[in-house]
Design an enzyme around this catalytic site. Sequence first.
Site, PDB file in Angstrom:
ATOM      1  N   CYS A  80      51.092  90.851 127.669  1.00 26.91           N
ATOM      2  CA  CYS A  80      49.733  90.510 127.248  1.00 26.91           C
ATOM      3  C   CYS A  80      48.728  90.928 128.333  1.00 26.91           C
ATOM      4  O   CYS A  80      49.046  90.940 129.517  1.00 26.91           O
ATOM      5  CB  CYS A  80      49.620  89.007 126.988  1.00 26.91           C
ATOM      6  SG  CYS A  80      47.991  88.514 126.343  1.00 26.91           S
TER       7      CYS A  80
ATOM      8  N   ASP B 108      46.298  89.248 129.310  1.00 27.90           N
ATOM      9  CA  ASP B 108      45.834  88.041 130.000  1.00 27.90           C
ATOM     10  C   ASP B 108      45.933  88.182 131.525  1.00 27.90           C
ATOM     11  O   ASP B 108      46.985  88.529 132.064  1.00 27.90           O
ATOM     12  CB  ASP B 108      46.682  86.848 129.539  1.00 27.90           C
ATOM     13  CG  ASP B 108      46.071  85.511 129.921  1.00 27.90           C
ATOM     14  OD1 ASP B 108      45.849  85.287 131.130  1.00 27.90           O
ATOM     15  OD2 ASP B 108      45.800  84.702 129.022  1.00 27.90           O
TER      16      ASP B 108
ATOM     17  N   ARG C 150      46.182  86.142 133.767  1.00 29.53           N
ATOM     18  CA  ARG C 150      47.079  85.208 134.454  1.00 29.53           C
ATOM     19  C   ARG C 150      48.537  85.637 134.390  1.00 29.53           C
ATOM     20  O   ARG C 150      49.410  84.928 134.884  1.00 29.53           O
ATOM     21  CB  ARG C 150      46.926  83.808 133.833  1.00 29.53           C
ATOM     22  CG  ARG C 150      45.528  83.230 133.982  1.00 29.53           C
ATOM     23  CD  ARG C 150      45.327  82.052 133.052  1.00 29.53           C
ATOM     24  NE  ARG C 150      45.405  82.454 131.639  1.00 29.53           N
ATOM     25  CZ  ARG C 150      45.300  81.614 130.596  1.00 29.53           C
ATOM     26  NH1 ARG C 150      45.146  80.322 130.824  1.00 29.53           N
ATOM     27  NH2 ARG C 150      45.364  82.064 129.373  1.00 29.53           N
TER      28      ARG C 150
ATOM     29  N   HIS D 159      53.559  85.026 126.568  1.00 28.95           N
ATOM     30  CA  HIS D 159      53.328  83.858 127.419  1.00 28.95           C
ATOM     31  C   HIS D 159      52.861  82.688 126.563  1.00 28.95           C
ATOM     32  O   HIS D 159      52.165  82.877 125.561  1.00 28.95           O
ATOM     33  CB  HIS D 159      52.316  84.165 128.534  1.00 28.95           C
ATOM     34  CG  HIS D 159      50.930  84.451 128.041  1.00 28.95           C
ATOM     35  ND1 HIS D 159      49.918  83.516 128.061  1.00 28.95           N
ATOM     36  CD2 HIS D 159      50.378  85.566 127.501  1.00 28.95           C
ATOM     37  CE1 HIS D 159      48.809  84.052 127.570  1.00 28.95           C
ATOM     38  NE2 HIS D 159      49.053  85.284 127.222  1.00 28.95           N
TER      39      HIS D 159
ATOM     40  N   CYS E  28      49.109  81.590 124.651  1.00 29.13           N
ATOM     41  CA  CYS E  28      48.418  82.886 124.515  1.00 29.13           C
ATOM     42  C   CYS E  28      47.212  82.748 123.569  1.00 29.13           C
ATOM     43  O   CYS E  28      47.357  82.374 122.410  1.00 29.13           O
ATOM     44  CB  CYS E  28      49.380  83.943 123.984  1.00 29.13           C
ATOM     45  SG  CYS E  28      48.626  85.580 123.809  1.00 29.13           S
TER      46      CYS E  28
HETATM   47 CO    CO Z   1      47.960  86.331 125.875  1.00 29.03          CO
END
Ligand code: CO
Length: 204
Positions: free
Chosen positions: A40, A42, A44, A96, A99
């Site tokens: 992803c 993302d 993080r 994750h 998400c």
């Molecule tokens: Co995500």
Amino acid sequence: MLEQLKANNRDWAARKVATDTEFFHRLERQQAPEYLWIGCSDSRVPANEIVGLDPGELFVHRNVANLAPPQDSNYLSVLQFAVDVLKVKHILVVGHYGCGGVGAAVDGRRRGLVDHWLHPIREVFDQHRQEFDAILDERERLNRLCELNVMRQVKNVATDVFVRDAWTRGQNLSVHGWVYSLSNGLVKDLDVTVSNPLEAERLG
Ligand code: CO
């Protein structure tokens, strides 16, 4: 603020050379990663950092909600290069928990283009409707959808013709499904590893 990033970069490069004088010279000549990471976007979930790999060791493709759509030429180009040219040995599909992309797929709100991008996740949700109806906790439901989405993307990768052809050629290649936890930094192996066409057929 960008000055800080440039300063960070100079420090990082200097540290790399300090511990290994040949580091950049070696990487300049070639990359030979054994792993392809499909994760992803993302912020993080930083691929290399999570699994402790250096530059040159992990080929990375990231998009919203870690999808591997069979019609997406960006993902397919990465997959083909990784399999045919780099000859990676492992493909890691890494979702994750929590998400936002996965959640946005099924929260009923309209956002525009991304609603189309996230369409495959709504299909996964519909396929497992009964299981989701039985999960009362909303967070738990989202996390289960994150897992099922990873499994679905593992199937997409494992049934792709690039991967099939690699197996036919006798290439050593496995596809794995993992989910990363934002709350403790640990990865969970979903145990859906596929290493040959027979195992790919058995995936739900
Ligand atoms: Co995500």
